[in-house]
Every structure is written in C-alpha cells, then in structure tokens.
Design an enzyme around this catalytic site. Structure first.
Site, PDB file in Angstrom:
ATOM      1  N   GLU A 177      -4.545  -8.643  -0.308  1.00 43.94           N
ATOM      2  CA  GLU A 177      -4.753  -7.763  -1.848  1.00 43.94           C
ATOM      3  C   GLU A 177      -6.079  -6.920  -1.190  1.00 43.94           C
ATOM      4  O   GLU A 177      -5.785  -5.677  -1.706  1.00 43.94           O
ATOM      5  CB  GLU A 177      -5.286  -8.765  -2.504  1.00 43.94           C
ATOM      6  CG  GLU A 177      -6.003  -7.435  -3.970  1.00 43.94           C
ATOM      7  CD  GLU A 177      -6.221  -9.099  -5.075  1.00 43.94           C
ATOM      8  OE1 GLU A 177      -6.847  -8.720  -5.630  1.00 43.94           O
ATOM      9  OE2 GLU A 177      -5.129  -9.880  -4.877  1.00 43.94           O
TER      10      GLU A 177
ATOM     11  N   ASP B 242      -4.984  -4.143   1.337  1.00 36.96           N
ATOM     12  CA  ASP B 242      -4.265  -3.156   0.385  1.00 36.96           C
ATOM     13  C   ASP B 242      -5.220  -1.966  -0.423  1.00 36.96           C
ATOM     14  O   ASP B 242      -5.169  -0.728   0.053  1.00 36.96           O
ATOM     15  CB  ASP B 242      -2.956  -3.899  -0.730  1.00 36.96           C
ATOM     16  CG  ASP B 242      -2.559  -2.817  -0.750  1.00 36.96           C
ATOM     17  OD1 ASP B 242      -2.893  -1.715  -1.785  1.00 36.96           O
ATOM     18  OD2 ASP B 242      -0.625  -2.176  -0.299  1.00 36.96           O
ATOM     19  N   HIS B 243      -6.037  -2.921  -0.625  1.00 37.90           N
ATOM     20  CA  HIS B 243      -6.856  -1.692  -1.587  1.00 37.90           C
ATOM     21  C   HIS B 243      -8.441  -1.387  -0.320  1.00 37.90           C
ATOM     22  O   HIS B 243      -8.450  -0.054  -0.911  1.00 37.90           O
ATOM     23  CB  HIS B 243      -8.234  -3.140  -2.565  1.00 37.90           C
ATOM     24  CG  HIS B 243      -7.891  -3.166  -3.846  1.00 37.90           C
ATOM     25  ND1 HIS B 243      -5.600  -2.350  -4.318  1.00 37.90           N
ATOM     26  CD2 HIS B 243      -7.712  -4.526  -4.274  1.00 37.90           C
ATOM     27  CE1 HIS B 243      -5.941  -3.237  -5.389  1.00 37.90           C
ATOM     28  NE2 HIS B 243      -6.625  -4.696  -5.517  1.00 37.90           N
TER      29      HIS B 243
END
Length: 416
Positions: A151, A154-155
């Site tokens: 996560e 990805d960000h």
C-alpha cells in the site's frame, strides 16, 4: 496520480539489498547500499508495530471504474504468478517517467513542439502506468502477497507519477507560454494528491469521487493525442464566445477540479477526525498537515516571483521537478504517518533544496540561480530516493518479506 482505488489493501513484497548483507557482498555494492540508506532507521519500533495493525480502507467508486474492470481483470490474468505486485508498479512508474522525460528533453521551457511520436509515447506511457498501477493490487490478492508495504509502495509511486503526469500535460499543451497558469496547474495537481491523503490521515479512509484518477488520466491521454493531431495551431486557436486560447481550457478544468475535489476533501477534514476529540487517526490536529504542503507551495511561489532572472519562466520543467520531488517526499511521510498512526514533523531535509534557492535570492543571487536550481533538484531527488529506499528496506526486514520478489512459502496474510 491519486493512490489508485484498486489498491485494496495491496502491499508488497520484498527486501531491497540491505546494509546487513554488505559483509557478504562486493565492496562497491556495500558503499552504494550505505549511500542510499539513512544512517538511522526512519521508523521507530512503535511505528512498525502499528504498521502491522494497519487495515486499508477505501470508499467510493469513479465513473469509469466499472467499465475498466473487465480490461483490468483480463490484464492481470496475463501476468505470471511469480511476478511481485511492487515490481509491476515500479515498471509502470519507470515507463511513465521515461516517456515524460522525452517531452522534457524536447520541450525544456514547455513552449516548444516535440516530435509527434514523443506525445504518442507519453500517452502510451501513462496508459501503461495506469494499467499496471491498477492491477498490482489484484496481483497481490491473486498471489496472497498483500502486506502494508505494498500500500505504501503504491501510494509512493503515485506521488512521484503525479509530478511527471502534470508536467507532461503542461508540456503537451505548451502552457509554458503562460507561466502563471503552468505554475498553478502543476502545484494544484500535487496539492490535490496531498489533500487526498490528508483527509485519509484525518478520517482513516481513502475516498474516491465520481471523477477521480482514472478519469483524469484518460483526459490527459486525450490531451497528448490532440497535441499530435493539432499541434501548436490547435492550442493557440481561440475558443468561440469565450475568446480564450484552447490551451487555457485544460487549465480551467484544473481550476474546476481543484475546487470540486478540495471542497470534498476539506469537508471531511473540517468535519473532524476519527481520533480523540475529533483529531486525526494519530491524535494530532486535523490542520497540522497543512504546514508541510503550505510551506512547499509558499516557497515555490516566492522564489518564482522574486527571481531576478526569471528562473521559473526559463526553466519551468527543472523547477517543477525540483519542488515535485519535495512534495512527493512529504506526501510519502504523510502516508507513513497515516499507516503508522504517528505525528508528522515539520523539520525535514526535504526543505533544504528550496531553502538553498530562497537564501541565494536573499543574498542577491550570489550564485547563479540556474546552478542552485540544479543543486536543489539533485539534492531533492537524492533525499526522496534515500528516504523511500530506507523505509522500504526497514518495513521489508520487519515483515520478513521482499520488495520486488514473492517469497515461495510465505504467510503474507498475517500482515493484511
């Protein structure tokens, strides 16, 4: 752009080379590893513990997402199961960056016309990034390799991609002829991305609107294709009745999008957070994250307007990249603060680059501003990469996973 909705608790997989392995590797590799590692771990033991407990939460669905799902499902089905989700993301990001740098090379002031194939390459690069950035989460669930690192990864990639995407769009429409508009569009893009994670830091949930990342990226791809078809005459032509150049239309769309998005974001932020007494998820003031992005934009605006040599007007691409790297780092720190339920601190090495430019102007450009801009660009990029590599290595080591490789026998689900 703004952390893709199909992330869905995707988190990632592997260990970059860590300093711990230096004793067994070549001396050059050891030196390189130490160079890109922070001297002290960026995250505390308490932050790592809270990171393990983090749960990804999202809400909302954009207009085109249901239509694109079939394509995304088909695409992820073509990806071998041994390919790690983070590897998919980084490949897409590198393609996106490379194709945008082609435009930067041909159009350093965002006023020139690049070869048609360069615009096509940039459009394809963005579409590839959008596709790969979407299926990484699907690949993580498909291979049971979801962890909090994915996560964050990805960000982090999205924060950097945002900088290149908005810059590439400004180049495509030759917005360098209107420097004030170019400045606004580029910083509005990074500001909206930051605000998306700011409201997540406050509410604990990443929210998506009816017009969101996918729709904006498709619109930008169309801008690149129009640059191929119409060229300068198209962007310079006047829109009937409005009597403004066509190139200003995307800028006006940015204004409308900024107002619409920020209204939604600040509606969540000012409503109060999920923490104690309406505070953030970390128990801090809901307004505290503004100091970071506000400082970046304020410094960028002051240096732009006070430059005696028209630094931004003559070198807009270098300028946007410099402050873009700074914005990307503080956005990553905001994401880390959200996922680890911790406070953001204003003092940060990310501000050294902008500070050099500011001080140089304060002392009447004792050193050529162009030279200082290059120094700030290189430092800001190195500072961003060093932080990202250090965080990824530390989290991967803590979770006993790899960043770019899926462990053959793992229990990733324990870290969902």
């Amino acid at each position: 752009m703004s952390g893709h909705r199909n992330l869905k608790r995707r988190c990632g997989e592997s260990h970059l080379e860590s300093p711990a392995g230096c004793a067994h590797g070549p001396a050059a590799a050891c030196v390189l590893s130490k160079l890109v590692q922070l001297p002290t771990p960026p995250l505390s033991k308490h932050q790592l513990k809270r990171l393990e407990e983090h749960k990804y939460q999202s809400a909302g669905r954009s207009l085109l997402e249901p239509l694109m799902q079939g394509y995304w499902e088909w695409l992820v089905g073509k990806v071998p199961a041994w390919i790690a989700p983070n590897l998919i993301t980084i490949i897409g990001l590198l393609i996106n960056i490379f194709t945008t740098l082609l435009l930067v090379y041909y159009c350093p002031t965002a006023t020139e016309q690049a070869p048609p194939w360069a615009y096509i390459a940039c459009a394809c690069g963005l579409f590839i990034y959008q596709s790969l950035d979407t299926i990484d989460g699907k690949q993580a669930r498909r291979t049971n390799s979801s962890t909090p690192l994915g996560e964050l990864f990805d960000h982090g990639c999205d924060s950097l991609s945002t900088v290149f995407v908005v810059l590439g769009t400004c180049i495509a429409v030759q917005l360098g002829t209107n420097p004030d508009w170019m400045f606004f569009c580029c910083f509005a893009g990074t500001f909206m991305f930051y605000c998306a994670h700011w409201q997540t830091y406050v509410s604990g949930t990443l929210r998506f609107g009816i017009i969101d990342v996918t729709e904006v990226q498709i619109f930008i791809i169309i801008m690149h294709l129009l640059a191929v078809i119409g060229g300068p005459p198209f962007w310079q032509s006047l829109i009937p009745i409005l009597n403004i150049q066509v190139k200003i239309f995307p800028a006006l769309c940015t204004v409308a999008g900024t107002i619409f998005s920020c209204t939604n974001y600040f509606g969540v932020i000012f409503t109060g957070g999920v923490g104690k007494n309406g505070s953030t998820i970390a128990g801090t003031s809901v307004l505290s994250p503004f100091l970071h992005i506000g400082s970046v934009i304020a410094l960028a605006a002051m240096i732009y307007k006070k430059s005696a040599v028209q630094l931004f007007e003559k070198h807009p691409c270098l300028y946007i990249l410099t402050f873009g790297f700074v914005s990307a780092k503080i956005t990553n720190k905001l994401v880390v603060a959200h996922m680890t339920k911790s406070e953001m601190h204003l003092h940060d090495t990310a501000f050294i680059g902008p500070a050099l430019l500011f001080l140089d102007q304060y002392f009447n450009s004792f050193i050529d501003e162009y030279i200082v801009l290059w120094i700030a660009l290189i430092f800001s990029l190195f500072d961003l990469l060093r932080y990202c590599v250090s965080v990824c290595n530390q989290i991967a080591a803590h979770l006993h996973i790899h960043v770019f490789r899926i462990k053959s026998s793992s229990t990733h689900s324990n870290h969902h």
